[in-house]
Design a protein around this motif. Structure first.
Motif, PDB file in Angstrom:
ATOM      1  N   CYS A 212       0.849  -1.193   0.000  1.00 10.22           N
ATOM      2  CA  CYS A 212       0.000   0.000   0.000  1.00 10.22           C
ATOM      3  C   CYS A 212       0.885   1.244   0.000  1.00 10.22           C
ATOM      4  O   CYS A 212       1.850   1.323   0.769  1.00 10.22           O
ATOM      5  N   MET A 213       0.567   2.209  -0.871  1.00 16.25           N
ATOM      6  CA  MET A 213       1.319   3.458  -0.940  1.00 16.25           C
ATOM      7  C   MET A 213       0.383   4.633  -0.638  1.00 16.25           C
ATOM      8  O   MET A 213      -0.302   5.131  -1.537  1.00 16.25           O
ATOM      9  N   PRO A 214       0.294   5.062   0.612  1.00 13.94           N
ATOM     10  CA  PRO A 214      -0.552   6.200   0.966  1.00 13.94           C
ATOM     11  C   PRO A 214      -0.035   7.491   0.338  1.00 13.94           C
ATOM     12  O   PRO A 214       1.123   7.582  -0.081  1.00 13.94           O
ATOM     13  N   ASP A 215      -0.892   8.492   0.293  1.00  9.70           N
ATOM     14  CA  ASP A 215      -0.470   9.799  -0.192  1.00  9.70           C
ATOM     15  C   ASP A 215       0.523  10.398   0.806  1.00  9.70           C
ATOM     16  O   ASP A 215       0.279  10.412   2.011  1.00  9.70           O
ATOM     17  N   PRO A 216       1.670  10.894   0.323  1.00 12.74           N
ATOM     18  CA  PRO A 216       2.647  11.492   1.238  1.00 12.74           C
ATOM     19  C   PRO A 216       2.094  12.668   2.025  1.00 12.74           C
ATOM     20  O   PRO A 216       2.620  13.011   3.096  1.00 12.74           O
ATOM     21  N   VAL A 240       3.291  -1.009   4.022  1.00 13.07           N
ATOM     22  CA  VAL A 240       3.227   0.389   3.621  1.00 13.07           C
ATOM     23  C   VAL A 240       4.548   0.829   2.996  1.00 13.07           C
ATOM     24  O   VAL A 240       5.620   0.627   3.562  1.00 13.07           O
ATOM     25  N   ALA A 241       4.454   1.404   1.798  1.00 15.41           N
ATOM     26  CA  ALA A 241       5.591   2.036   1.135  1.00 15.41           C
ATOM     27  C   ALA A 241       5.284   3.522   1.042  1.00 15.41           C
ATOM     28  O   ALA A 241       4.232   3.915   0.536  1.00 15.41           O
ATOM     29  N   GLY A 244       9.373   9.610  -0.945  1.00 17.94           N
ATOM     30  CA  GLY A 244      10.698  10.051  -0.528  1.00 17.94           C
ATOM     31  C   GLY A 244      11.791   9.060  -0.851  1.00 17.94           C
ATOM     32  O   GLY A 244      11.613   8.122  -1.621  1.00 17.94           O
ATOM     33  N   LYS A 245      12.971   9.254  -0.217  1.00 19.57           N
ATOM     34  CA  LYS A 245      14.135   8.439  -0.515  1.00 19.57           C
ATOM     35  C   LYS A 245      14.075   7.054   0.115  1.00 19.57           C
ATOM     36  O   LYS A 245      14.816   6.153  -0.283  1.00 19.57           O
ATOM     37  N   SER A 246      13.235   6.866   1.115  1.00 16.28           N
ATOM     38  CA  SER A 246      13.122   5.562   1.785  1.00 16.28           C
ATOM     39  C   SER A 246      11.666   5.110   1.792  1.00 16.28           C
ATOM     40  O   SER A 246      10.986   5.171   2.827  1.00 16.28           O
ATOM     41  N   PRO A 247      11.153   4.646   0.647  1.00 16.95           N
ATOM     42  CA  PRO A 247       9.742   4.254   0.569  1.00 16.95           C
ATOM     43  C   PRO A 247       9.359   3.151   1.544  1.00 16.95           C
ATOM     44  O   PRO A 247       8.260   3.131   2.067  1.00 16.95           O
ATOM     45  N   GLN A 349      -1.775  -0.880  -3.996  1.00 17.26           N
ATOM     46  CA  GLN A 349      -2.792   0.163  -3.879  1.00 17.26           C
ATOM     47  C   GLN A 349      -2.133   1.518  -3.675  1.00 17.26           C
ATOM     48  O   GLN A 349      -1.311   1.694  -2.775  1.00 17.26           O
ATOM     49  N   LEU A 350      -2.498   2.474  -4.527  1.00 17.76           N
ATOM     50  CA  LEU A 350      -1.985   3.843  -4.453  1.00 17.76           C
ATOM     51  C   LEU A 350      -3.118   4.767  -4.049  1.00 17.76           C
ATOM     52  O   LEU A 350      -4.186   4.762  -4.669  1.00 17.76           O
ATOM     53  N   TYR A 351      -2.877   5.563  -3.017  1.00 16.52           N
ATOM     54  CA  TYR A 351      -3.864   6.564  -2.609  1.00 16.52           C
ATOM     55  C   TYR A 351      -3.444   7.928  -3.143  1.00 16.52           C
ATOM     56  O   TYR A 351      -2.300   8.347  -2.978  1.00 16.52           O
TER      57      TYR A 351
END
Length: 496
Positions: A212-216, A240-241, A244-247, A349-351
């Motif tokens: 899962c990649m939440p919105d930064p 969770v990814a 930034g430089k350290s997803p 999943q990308l938010y």
């Protein structure tokens, strides 16, 4: 006295320690019958194992339970992986995929009584209709109408199945986020990605099944339960990814710690946990913990390659818009998502949208102009990139939010939440391209034609991955639970 069966009691001879519900130790009584039974079997097994060992017939120790091992689907799947683009906050179907000439004509007028009472979140100026300022045109061979907010998505419309008659169960964000992600408006249910991980495992044992990649800019309303495992074992929750430089956090070992030292530590933990597991029989929670430690170690070697975009060509970066200020961040995550499914990750999943995101209460035009520009090029590029690599047929791409927006104005330029009718699209993975399915009423207020509930959407997603939504179950509190609860029908008309 402890009951040892129907109508029987025995005195307790001794008490043994076992793991309590919160990880501590609690006392569990042992009866005479249990003691004699376990002792008898124990002496017998010692003798048998000695004889088998002398003859070279002793079987090797069974490998530990792997919760993410690949599992067979119920029937041959069309898709192997899913990329879910979640537009957090509720994108307006009236500004994107659902043109309504009658709404344009009735702008500024009261909602006709024939549409009946309307349940909204805030109820501000809910009876005054608001036309859209967007222009819709027909695109592609299919002639599907798309808003000028989405010029890049319009170019791939022949690959999309646009669902215009979707509806949900709640007018508030958290409940609707949970519904679209977990099949229920209640917190604590397993997410779609968790169900897929549970049902199918992962093809790449060096990466999680569900990322899962939440919105930064901030988590979706409702937070982490949207990608949680609920009552399923924790191994199935989303990893969770971040941006930034350290997803992925803790991907690199600490300074001064060598790979051999890490391996020795992992081996020690594995032996201790394995001994603990053998003493207590089948314990999937502990087995999942063991598997998680080992997966984390393997990820340190393999995940950096997935996240290394220096391997991508300049043409690919330009296609996604990685270096464009208006969409670069979302483009980067879309490109990483492609690299993940390319390497066997099951569900990504990308938010898009921080805590408020697409929630255009006060300025629908200004809000959607920003978010459409942020997502339009990357989402279209994802379709094109997967297609040219031969991956679109086996990868299902989904674009959706938690609900749509009302045709009535909030204030003078905004729109309120509308779970009664909204749009979404799917592409690839066995979905028929260049089609529309369902529709809202004349002003876009309610789903009216071929109405599609979120349970139907989930049943269709599972079907495309070879899973029968009625058979994918997990017993919880004595009930065989499933993602679609007691409803849901596969939307057969959009299947290729």
């Amino acid at each position: 006295m402890w009951t040892d069966g129907p109508g029987e009691t025995e005195n307790t001879l001794m008490e043994t320690q076992c793991c309590g519900p919160n990880g501590g130790e609690s006392l569990r009584p042992t009866t005479r019958r249990q003691l004699l039974s376990s002792a008898g079997f124990g002496f017998g097994m010692l003798a048998l194992s000695s004889l088998l060992g002398q003859e070279g017939l002793l079987a090797a120790e069974a490998p530990p339970f792997n919760p993410l091992a690949p599992r067979k689907p119920h029937f041959p799947p069309k898709a192997k992986a899913v990329i879910f683009l979640f537009m957090s906050g509720g994108p307006s179907h009236l500004e994107t995929f659902d043109p309504k000439p009658d709404l344009q004509r009735l702008h500024g007028q009261k909602l006709p009584p024939s549409f009946g009472p309307v349940k909204t979140r805030r109820g501000v100026d809910k009876n005054v209709l608001l036309a859209t300022k967007r222009t819709f045109r027909k695109y592609g061979r299919s002639g599907i109408e798309v808003s000028d907010f989405l010029p890049h998505t319009a170019k791939v419309v022949d690959d999309l199945a646009v669902l215009r008659g979707c509806y949900g169960d709640s007018v508030t964000h958290p409940e609707s986020v949970y519904l679209m992600n977990t099949g229920s408006i209640m917190m604590g249910r397993p997410s779609l990605g968790a169900w897929l991980s549970y049902g199918l495992g992962t093809e790449n044992q060096n990466m999680p099944a569900f990322v899962c990649m939440p919105d930064p800019g901030g988590y979706v309303k409702g937070g982490a339960p949207a990608w949680g495992s609920g009552y399923l074992p924790a191994a199935y929750q989303g990893t969770v990814a971040r941006g930034g430089k350290s997803p992925i956090l803790n991907l690199r070992p600490p300074r001064g710690v060598t790979e051999d030292q890490q391996q020795n530590t992992l081996d020690l933990v594995r032996r201790l946990n394995g001994a603990h597991l053998r003493e207590r029989g089948e314990d999937t929670a502990l087995a999942a913990r063991i598997a998680a430690y080992e997966l984390a170690f393997r990820m340190q070697a393999h995940a950096p390659d997935i996240l290394d975009l220096s391997q991508e060509t300049a043409a690919t970066r330009e296609l996604y818009g990685v270096d464009r200020p208006e969409c670069g961040e979302f483009a980067l995550r879309c490109l990483i998502a492609r690299r993940m499914v390319e390497r066997g990750v099951r569900f990504v999943q990308l938010y898009c949208g921080d805590t408020n995101g697409w929630d255009g209460h006060s300025d629908i035009e200004g809000n959607h102009q920003v978010h459409c520009a942020r997502t339009d090029r990357p989402a279209a590029a994802l379709i094109q990139d997967l297609k040219q690599r031969g991956l679109l047929d086996s990868t299902l791409v989904v674009w959706a939010g938690e609900f749509g927006r009302t045709p009535m104005t909030e204030g003078s330029t905004g729109r309120d939440h509308n779970p009664h009718g909204f749009s979404m699209w799917m592409a690839g993975g066995g979905v028929k391209g260049g089609v529309t399915y369902g529709g809202t009423d004349a002003i876009g207020l309610r789903a009216q034609e071929d109405r599609t509930h979120v349970h139907d959407i989930h049943a269709t997603l599972l079907h495309l991955l070879g899973l029968d939504h009625k058979k994918l179950t997990f017993v919880h509190n004595g009930r065989a639970e499933r993602l679609t609860d007691v409803a849901g029908n596969v939307i057969s008309k959009i299947l290729a």
